[in-house]
Design a protein around this motif. Structure first.
Motif, PDB file in Angstrom:
ATOM      1  N   ALA A   1      -1.914 -11.682 -10.156  1.00 45.95           N
ATOM      2  CA  ALA A   1      -1.077 -12.690 -10.825  1.00 45.95           C
ATOM      3  C   ALA A   1      -1.893 -13.445 -11.869  1.00 45.95           C
ATOM      4  O   ALA A   1      -1.440 -13.652 -13.004  1.00 45.95           O
ATOM      5  N   ASP A   2      -3.119 -13.840 -11.494  1.00 42.44           N
ATOM      6  CA  ASP A   2      -3.967 -14.575 -12.442  1.00 42.44           C
ATOM      7  C   ASP A   2      -4.207 -13.760 -13.704  1.00 42.44           C
ATOM      8  O   ASP A   2      -4.144 -14.267 -14.816  1.00 42.44           O
ATOM      9  N   ARG A   3      -4.457 -12.459 -13.521  1.00 44.78           N
ATOM     10  CA  ARG A   3      -4.736 -11.605 -14.690  1.00 44.78           C
ATOM     11  C   ARG A   3      -3.460 -11.294 -15.477  1.00 44.78           C
ATOM     12  O   ARG A   3      -3.456 -11.312 -16.706  1.00 44.78           O
ATOM     13  N   ALA A   4      -2.396 -10.994 -14.751  1.00 47.52           N
ATOM     14  CA  ALA A   4      -1.161 -10.570 -15.428  1.00 47.52           C
ATOM     15  C   ALA A   4      -0.537 -11.725 -16.205  1.00 47.52           C
ATOM     16  O   ALA A   4      -0.065 -11.547 -17.319  1.00 47.52           O
ATOM     17  N   PHE A   5      -0.540 -12.922 -15.613  1.00 51.03           N
ATOM     18  CA  PHE A   5       0.159 -14.039 -16.255  1.00 51.03           C
ATOM     19  C   PHE A   5      -0.733 -14.798 -17.236  1.00 51.03           C
ATOM     20  O   PHE A   5      -0.303 -15.763 -17.847  1.00 51.03           O
ATOM     21  N   ALA A   6      -1.978 -14.346 -17.386  1.00 52.72           N
ATOM     22  CA  ALA A   6      -2.889 -15.035 -18.308  1.00 52.72           C
ATOM     23  C   ALA A   6      -2.474 -14.815 -19.759  1.00 52.72           C
ATOM     24  O   ALA A   6      -2.698 -15.656 -20.613  1.00 52.72           O
TER      25      ALA A   6
ATOM     26  N   PRO B   1       0.825  -1.213   0.000  1.00 53.40           N
ATOM     27  CA  PRO B   1       0.000   0.000   0.000  1.00 53.40           C
ATOM     28  C   PRO B   1       0.858   1.262   0.000  1.00 53.40           C
ATOM     29  O   PRO B   1       1.878   1.317   0.692  1.00 53.40           O
ATOM     30  N   GLY B   2       0.434   2.248  -0.799  1.00 46.89           N
ATOM     31  CA  GLY B   2       1.175   3.508  -0.847  1.00 46.89           C
ATOM     32  C   GLY B   2       2.215   3.556  -1.960  1.00 46.89           C
ATOM     33  O   GLY B   2       2.775   4.606  -2.254  1.00 46.89           O
ATOM     34  N   SER B   3       2.485   2.416  -2.592  1.00 53.90           N
ATOM     35  CA  SER B   3       3.469   2.408  -3.676  1.00 53.90           C
ATOM     36  C   SER B   3       2.903   3.097  -4.915  1.00 53.90           C
ATOM     37  O   SER B   3       1.726   2.950  -5.232  1.00 53.90           O
ATOM     38  N   PRO B   4       3.759   3.853  -5.622  1.00 54.95           N
ATOM     39  CA  PRO B   4       3.290   4.536  -6.834  1.00 54.95           C
ATOM     40  C   PRO B   4       2.840   3.561  -7.930  1.00 54.95           C
ATOM     41  O   PRO B   4       2.140   3.945  -8.863  1.00 54.95           O
ATOM     42  N   CYS B   5       3.227   2.291  -7.818  1.00 52.42           N
ATOM     43  CA  CYS B   5       2.876   1.325  -8.879  1.00 52.42           C
ATOM     44  C   CYS B   5       1.406   0.924  -8.857  1.00 52.42           C
ATOM     45  O   CYS B   5       0.841   0.550  -9.892  1.00 52.42           O
ATOM     46  N   LEU B   6       0.787   0.969  -7.680  1.00 55.59           N
ATOM     47  CA  LEU B   6      -0.554   0.372  -7.548  1.00 55.59           C
ATOM     48  C   LEU B   6      -1.610   1.036  -8.430  1.00 55.59           C
ATOM     49  O   LEU B   6      -2.427   0.362  -9.056  1.00 55.59           O
ATOM     50  N   GLU B   7      -1.569   2.376  -8.467  1.00 56.23           N
ATOM     51  CA  GLU B   7      -2.560   3.084  -9.273  1.00 56.23           C
ATOM     52  C   GLU B   7      -2.469   2.691 -10.746  1.00 56.23           C
ATOM     53  O   GLU B   7      -3.477   2.485 -11.422  1.00 56.23           O
ATOM     54  N   LYS B   8      -1.233   2.607 -11.229  1.00 57.40           N
ATOM     55  CA  LYS B   8      -1.024   2.251 -12.643  1.00 57.40           C
ATOM     56  C   LYS B   8      -1.520   0.824 -12.904  1.00 57.40           C
ATOM     57  O   LYS B   8      -2.091   0.538 -13.961  1.00 57.40           O
ATOM     58  N   LEU B   9      -1.280  -0.070 -11.938  1.00 59.58           N
ATOM     59  CA  LEU B   9      -1.734  -1.453 -12.112  1.00 59.58           C
ATOM     60  C   LEU B   9      -3.257  -1.518 -12.137  1.00 59.58           C
ATOM     61  O   LEU B   9      -3.845  -2.259 -12.925  1.00 59.58           O
ATOM     62  N   GLN B  10      -3.886  -0.731 -11.269  1.00 56.99           N
ATOM     63  CA  GLN B  10      -5.351  -0.701 -11.240  1.00 56.99           C
ATOM     64  C   GLN B  10      -5.919  -0.230 -12.577  1.00 56.99           C
ATOM     65  O   GLN B  10      -6.904  -0.767 -13.070  1.00 56.99           O
ATOM     66  N   ALA B  11      -5.259   0.786 -13.126  1.00 56.62           N
ATOM     67  CA  ALA B  11      -5.754   1.362 -14.381  1.00 56.62           C
ATOM     68  C   ALA B  11      -5.788   0.304 -15.482  1.00 56.62           C
ATOM     69  O   ALA B  11      -6.677   0.297 -16.333  1.00 56.62           O
TER      70      ALA B  11
ATOM     71  N   LEU C   1      -7.433  -4.192  -5.779  1.00 59.90           N
ATOM     72  CA  LEU C   1      -7.100  -3.708  -4.436  1.00 59.90           C
ATOM     73  C   LEU C   1      -8.258  -3.940  -3.478  1.00 59.90           C
ATOM     74  O   LEU C   1      -9.417  -3.766  -3.837  1.00 59.90           O
ATOM     75  N   GLU C   2      -7.909  -4.310  -2.230  1.00 59.32           N
ATOM     76  CA  GLU C   2      -8.910  -4.378  -1.155  1.00 59.32           C
ATOM     77  C   GLU C   2      -9.296  -2.938  -0.791  1.00 59.32           C
ATOM     78  O   GLU C   2      -8.608  -1.990  -1.170  1.00 59.32           O
ATOM     79  N   ALA C   3     -10.330  -2.803   0.022  1.00 67.45           N
ATOM     80  CA  ALA C   3     -10.779  -1.472   0.447  1.00 67.45           C
ATOM     81  C   ALA C   3      -9.680  -0.713   1.194  1.00 67.45           C
ATOM     82  O   ALA C   3      -9.571   0.514   1.115  1.00 67.45           O
ATOM     83  N   ASP C   4      -8.820  -1.459   1.910  1.00 68.76           N
ATOM     84  CA  ASP C   4      -7.757  -0.784   2.683  1.00 68.76           C
ATOM     85  C   ASP C   4      -6.494  -0.523   1.868  1.00 68.76           C
ATOM     86  O   ASP C   4      -5.462  -0.109   2.397  1.00 68.76           O
ATOM     87  N   GLY C   5      -6.567  -0.765   0.542  1.00 69.04           N
ATOM     88  CA  GLY C   5      -5.412  -0.471  -0.312  1.00 69.04           C
ATOM     89  C   GLY C   5      -4.436  -1.626  -0.470  1.00 69.04           C
ATOM     90  O   GLY C   5      -3.418  -1.510  -1.142  1.00 69.04           O
ATOM     91  N   THR C   6      -4.755  -2.771   0.161  1.00 66.83           N
ATOM     92  CA  THR C   6      -3.885  -3.945   0.016  1.00 66.83           C
ATOM     93  C   THR C   6      -4.148  -4.610  -1.331  1.00 66.83           C
ATOM     94  O   THR C   6      -5.298  -4.752  -1.746  1.00 66.83           O
ATOM     95  N   LEU C   7      -3.072  -5.030  -1.975  1.00 68.78           N
ATOM     96  CA  LEU C   7      -3.204  -5.673  -3.289  1.00 68.78           C
ATOM     97  C   LEU C   7      -3.670  -7.118  -3.133  1.00 68.78           C
ATOM     98  O   LEU C   7      -3.158  -7.853  -2.292  1.00 68.78           O
ATOM     99  N   LYS C   8      -4.624  -7.508  -3.960  1.00 71.17           N
ATOM    100  CA  LYS C   8      -5.010  -8.938  -4.026  1.00 71.17           C
ATOM    101  C   LYS C   8      -4.011  -9.595  -4.979  1.00 71.17           C
ATOM    102  O   LYS C   8      -4.231  -9.646  -6.196  1.00 71.17           O
ATOM    103  N   ARG C   9      -2.925 -10.070  -4.417  1.00 72.89           N
ATOM    104  CA  ARG C   9      -1.804 -10.550  -5.231  1.00 72.89           C
ATOM    105  C   ARG C   9      -2.192 -11.687  -6.174  1.00 72.89           C
ATOM    106  O   ARG C   9      -1.782 -11.723  -7.322  1.00 72.89           O
ATOM    107  N   ARG C  10      -2.976 -12.618  -5.645  1.00 73.04           N
ATOM    108  CA  ARG C  10      -3.305 -13.771  -6.484  1.00 73.04           C
ATOM    109  C   ARG C  10      -4.160 -13.346  -7.681  1.00 73.04           C
ATOM    110  O   ARG C  10      -3.971 -13.841  -8.790  1.00 73.04           O
ATOM    111  N   LEU C  11      -5.089 -12.418  -7.426  1.00 75.54           N
ATOM    112  CA  LEU C  11      -5.950 -11.931  -8.511  1.00 75.54           C
ATOM    113  C   LEU C  11      -5.101 -11.213  -9.570  1.00 75.54           C
ATOM    114  O   LEU C  11      -5.268 -11.440 -10.780  1.00 75.54           O
TER     115      LEU C  11
END
Length: 201
Positions: free
Chosen positions: A70-75, A41-51, A58-68
């Motif tokens: 990974a599933d999308r990125a490596f598909a 959370p707080g990393s400049p990368c997260l917003e770009k990844l969301q876009a 991201l969870e409501a608290d800004g935590t990344l759902k890593r598995r989700l």
């Protein structure tokens, strides 16, 4: 200061090799851990990844759902490429910061452990590149045990990684990790001795 990269595919045992080097007192930078840190959370990368991959990664608290993610990125190859393009510059910046600290502390040699050194701008920064390899099915078993995923998922993850041929072409030396932890440490120690000889020779 000599910069030595340690690379290998998932489950090859490169962390074991790096932990051994760290116990010998060498500065060791874990590029894979830095790669995880840039997704906190707080990393400049997260917003770009969301876009690109969707607001719901991201969870409501800004935590990344890593598995989700990974599933999308490596598909798809495209997804993997975008993930790399977003996270890589920040990862490299943090590695360089750690290397500066190691050099400032007077270290003659620093090790950077990372699955993704080959084919990145960091590859040219390495004075040598050690490739740790293990038999394919051994790696699959290790990944399953470590990450609690199915053999099928582990194979998919391995198959998405840089091919061994590509890694071998870039590596200065290959250390095969097909035995016990102690045997791996002996091989790493032998490599350190050969480096010492080069420096004094």
């Amino acid at each position: 200061m000599k910069i030595i990269g340690i690379t290998g595919r998932s489950g090859c045992g490169k962390s074991s090799a790096t932990n051994f080097l760290a116990r010998q007192g060498y500065p060791c930078i874990d590029a894979d851990r830095i790669a995880r840190d840039v997704l906190l959370p707080g990393s400049p990368c997260l917003e770009k990844l969301q876009a690109y991959f969707g607001q719901d990664i991201l969870e409501a608290d800004g935590t990344l759902k890593r598995r989700l993610l990974a599933d999308r990125a490596f598909a798809t190859p495209e997804g993997t490429r975008v993930l790399t393009e977003i996270t890589q510059p920040e990862i490299l910046r943090r590695i360089e910061e750690r290397l500066r600290q190691a050099q400032a502390s007077g270290a003659g040699m620093a090790f950077v452990d990372g699955a993704v050194i080959v084919g990145t701008p960091f590859e040219s920064r390495c004075d040598a590149l050690v490739l740790i390899t293990a038999p394919y099915e051994t790696s699959v078993q290790r990944i399953c045990a470590r990450d609690g995923i199915s053999p099928e998922m582990a194979r998919r993850r391995l198959d998405a990684q840089t091919s061994l041929d590509t890694l071998r072409a870039a590596a200065t030396i290959e250390i095969v990790n097909d035995g016990t932890a102690e045997q791996l440490e002996n091989k790493v120690e032998a490599y350190l001795e050969s480096l010492g000889k080069e420096e004094h020779g």
